[in-house]
Design a protein around this motif. Structure first.
Motif, PDB file in Angstrom:
ATOM      1  N   PHE A 157       9.574  13.769 -26.115  1.00 19.34           N
ATOM      2  CA  PHE A 157       9.690  12.702 -25.131  1.00 19.34           C
ATOM      3  C   PHE A 157       9.565  13.167 -23.684  1.00 19.34           C
ATOM      4  N   PHE A 158       9.322  14.453 -23.491  1.00 20.04           N
ATOM      5  CA  PHE A 158       9.381  14.968 -22.125  1.00 20.04           C
ATOM      6  C   PHE A 158       8.360  16.068 -21.912  1.00 20.04           C
ATOM      7  N   LYS A 159       7.690  16.011 -20.781  1.00 18.63           N
ATOM      8  CA  LYS A 159       6.774  17.065 -20.362  1.00 18.63           C
ATOM      9  C   LYS A 159       7.057  17.363 -18.902  1.00 18.63           C
ATOM     10  N   GLY A 160       7.481  18.581 -18.610  1.00 14.68           N
ATOM     11  CA  GLY A 160       7.799  18.956 -17.236  1.00 14.68           C
ATOM     12  C   GLY A 160       7.994  20.456 -17.142  1.00 14.68           C
ATOM     13  N   SER A 161       8.592  20.900 -16.075  1.00 14.28           N
ATOM     14  CA  SER A 161       8.837  22.328 -15.897  1.00 14.28           C
ATOM     15  C   SER A 161       9.917  22.525 -14.861  1.00 14.28           C
ATOM     16  N   SER A 162      10.559  23.679 -14.955  1.00  8.57           N
ATOM     17  CA  SER A 162      11.560  24.042 -13.955  1.00  8.57           C
ATOM     18  C   SER A 162      10.895  24.854 -12.855  1.00  8.57           C
ATOM     19  N   GLN A 163      11.548  24.952 -11.741  1.00  3.36           N
ATOM     20  CA  GLN A 163      11.070  25.796 -10.651  1.00  3.36           C
ATOM     21  C   GLN A 163      11.632  27.217 -10.802  1.00  3.36           C
ATOM     22  N   PRO A 164      10.883  28.238 -10.377  1.00  2.13           N
ATOM     23  CA  PRO A 164       9.533  28.152  -9.804  1.00  2.13           C
ATOM     24  C   PRO A 164       8.473  28.017 -10.892  1.00  2.13           C
ATOM     25  N   LYS A 165       7.404  27.342 -10.567  1.00  2.00           N
ATOM     26  CA  LYS A 165       6.282  27.172 -11.487  1.00  2.00           C
ATOM     27  C   LYS A 165       5.251  28.273 -11.218  1.00  2.00           C
ATOM     28  N   ASP A 166       4.641  28.775 -12.286  1.00  7.27           N
ATOM     29  CA  ASP A 166       3.717  29.899 -12.125  1.00  7.27           C
ATOM     30  C   ASP A 166       2.865  30.025 -13.380  1.00  7.27           C
ATOM     31  N   ILE A 167       1.922  30.955 -13.344  1.00  3.06           N
ATOM     32  CA  ILE A 167       1.144  31.297 -14.521  1.00  3.06           C
ATOM     33  C   ILE A 167       1.997  32.153 -15.459  1.00  3.06           C
ATOM     34  N   THR A 168       1.525  32.297 -16.687  1.00  2.00           N
ATOM     35  CA  THR A 168       2.138  33.217 -17.643  1.00  2.00           C
ATOM     36  C   THR A 168       1.086  34.225 -18.083  1.00  2.00           C
ATOM     37  N   THR A 169       1.382  35.502 -17.947  1.00  3.98           N
ATOM     38  CA  THR A 169       0.477  36.547 -18.432  1.00  3.98           C
ATOM     39  C   THR A 169       1.171  37.333 -19.535  1.00  3.98           C
ATOM     40  N   ILE A 170       0.419  37.639 -20.578  1.00  2.00           N
ATOM     41  CA  ILE A 170       0.915  38.443 -21.700  1.00  2.00           C
ATOM     42  C   ILE A 170      -0.050  39.605 -21.867  1.00  2.00           C
ATOM     43  N   GLU A 171       0.426  40.794 -21.598  1.00  2.00           N
ATOM     44  CA  GLU A 171      -0.448  41.961 -21.562  1.00  2.00           C
ATOM     45  C   GLU A 171      -0.242  42.854 -22.783  1.00  2.00           C
ATOM     46  N   ASN A 172      -1.354  43.230 -23.395  1.00  2.00           N
ATOM     47  CA  ASN A 172      -1.350  44.144 -24.538  1.00  2.00           C
ATOM     48  C   ASN A 172      -2.259  45.346 -24.297  1.00  2.00           C
ATOM     49  N   LYS A 173      -2.557  45.600 -23.011  1.00  2.00           N
ATOM     50  CA  LYS A 173      -3.419  46.717 -22.611  1.00  2.00           C
ATOM     51  C   LYS A 173      -4.806  46.595 -23.249  1.00  2.00           C
ATOM     52  N   ALA A 174      -5.316  45.381 -23.288  1.00  2.00           N
ATOM     53  CA  ALA A 174      -6.613  45.106 -23.903  1.00  2.00           C
ATOM     54  C   ALA A 174      -7.688  44.953 -22.843  1.00  2.00           C
ATOM     55  N   GLN A 175      -8.938  44.987 -23.273  1.00  2.00           N
ATOM     56  CA  GLN A 175     -10.079  44.780 -22.387  1.00  2.00           C
ATOM     57  C   GLN A 175     -10.629  43.357 -22.501  1.00  2.00           C
ATOM     58  N   LYS A 176      -9.972  42.552 -23.346  1.00  2.00           N
ATOM     59  CA  LYS A 176     -10.380  41.162 -23.528  1.00  2.00           C
ATOM     60  C   LYS A 176      -9.238  40.248 -23.116  1.00  2.00           C
ATOM     61  N   LEU A 177      -9.565  39.240 -22.315  1.00  2.00           N
ATOM     62  CA  LEU A 177      -8.583  38.269 -21.833  1.00  2.00           C
ATOM     63  C   LEU A 177      -8.942  36.886 -22.375  1.00  2.00           C
ATOM     64  N   VAL A 178      -7.930  36.188 -22.888  1.00  2.00           N
ATOM     65  CA  VAL A 178      -8.124  34.827 -23.375  1.00  2.00           C
ATOM     66  C   VAL A 178      -7.304  33.895 -22.486  1.00  2.00           C
ATOM     67  N   VAL A 179      -7.958  32.860 -21.976  1.00  2.00           N
ATOM     68  CA  VAL A 179      -7.355  31.994 -20.964  1.00  2.00           C
ATOM     69  C   VAL A 179      -7.155  30.584 -21.515  1.00  2.00           C
ATOM     70  N   PHE A 180      -5.941  30.052 -21.292  1.00  2.00           N
ATOM     71  CA  PHE A 180      -5.607  28.706 -21.727  1.00  2.00           C
ATOM     72  C   PHE A 180      -5.068  27.904 -20.550  1.00  2.00           C
ATOM     73  N   GLU A 181      -5.220  26.592 -20.652  1.00  2.00           N
ATOM     74  CA  GLU A 181      -4.679  25.714 -19.614  1.00  2.00           C
ATOM     75  C   GLU A 181      -3.188  25.480 -19.820  1.00  2.00           C
TER      76      GLU A 181
END
Length: 232
Positions: free
Chosen positions: A93-117
């Motif tokens: 029933f709810f879509k929102g976010s708390s502050q601060p709002k920012d991107i999320t990065t998950i690093e696995n020391k890879a040479q390929k990056l997958v990007v999502f909205e």
């Protein structure tokens, strides 16, 4: 939206889904106070994840159960942490976010990056490739298209970039903007060209056409997606 939330108590799930109106999003988010962050365990939230066809183990690996206060009432939601320690918050029933709002990065020391909205597309991707033994990639979840310019420099650090942005006008415009940054960037959204995003595609995958059009999510008739070819 405030009238809706005032009727929606922590344990009451009687209303229809509600989305924050874009023009009020900042105002509402500034009023959210995180009260507790814990392991995802609510049957109600797991039911919502099942409805979205997200694997429960995947969700527990990347999400938390977040209790928050808004308009002096307590609510709980699936929480997805960003790089500034804020949370994207979702329940039925709810879509929102708390502050601060920012991107999320998950690093696995890879040479390929997958990007999502959004993070449900990321969870969908993780669900699809849950049993893959070669899922060694870095991930970038924008959490908002307003962070597109912040994300651009990160794309230069990879040999391959795969985009899974929404198929709506804003998402496709952002995809075109990112594709212009180099030939190492690829648009993967053709996979779900008849759907708004990857999660919507996953929700309909394997369903008979009539049921898919009616947005039926019957798991008994759903095919697996574990053998879908990984991009790149």
């Amino acid at each position: 939206m405030s009238d809706f939330l005032k009727q929606f108590h922590l344990t009451s799930l009687q209303h229809q889904p509600h989305i924050l109106p874009p023009e009020r999003e900042i105002e509402e988010e500034e009023l959210i106070t995180i009260l507790k962050v814990e392991k995802l365990s609510s049957p109600v939230l797991f039911h919502y994840l099942k409805h979205r066809r997200i694997d429960s183990e995947v969700a527990q690996s990347f999400c938390k159960e977040v209790t928050f206060e808004l308009y002096k009432k307590k609510y709980y939601a699936i929480g997805f942490k960003n790089d500034a320690n804020g949370y994207e918050l979702r329940n039925q029933f709810f879509k929102g976010s708390s502050q601060p709002k920012d991107i999320t990065t998950i690093e696995n020391k890879a040479q390929k990056l997958v990007v999502f909205e959004g993070f449900f597309d990321f969870l969908s991707y993780q669900t699809i490739y849950k049993n893959s033994e070669c899922l060694t990639e870095d991930f970038l979840i924008l959490n908002s298209l307003s962070f597109l310019n912040k994300a651009k420099p990160l794309l230069k650090n990879y040999n391959q970039v795969h985009l899974f942005l929404d198929r709506d006008t804003k998402g496709q415009n952002c995809t075109l903007e990112l594709l212009s940054l180099g030939s190492h960037i690829q648009d993967e959204s053709n996979l779900y060209k008849h759907n708004k995003d990857l999660n919507e595609w996953l929700m309909h995958f394997g369903l008979p056409k009539k049921q898919s059009m009616q947005k039926s999510h019957s798991s008994s008739q759903a095919a697996t997606v574990s053998d879908i070819k990984q991009p790149g």
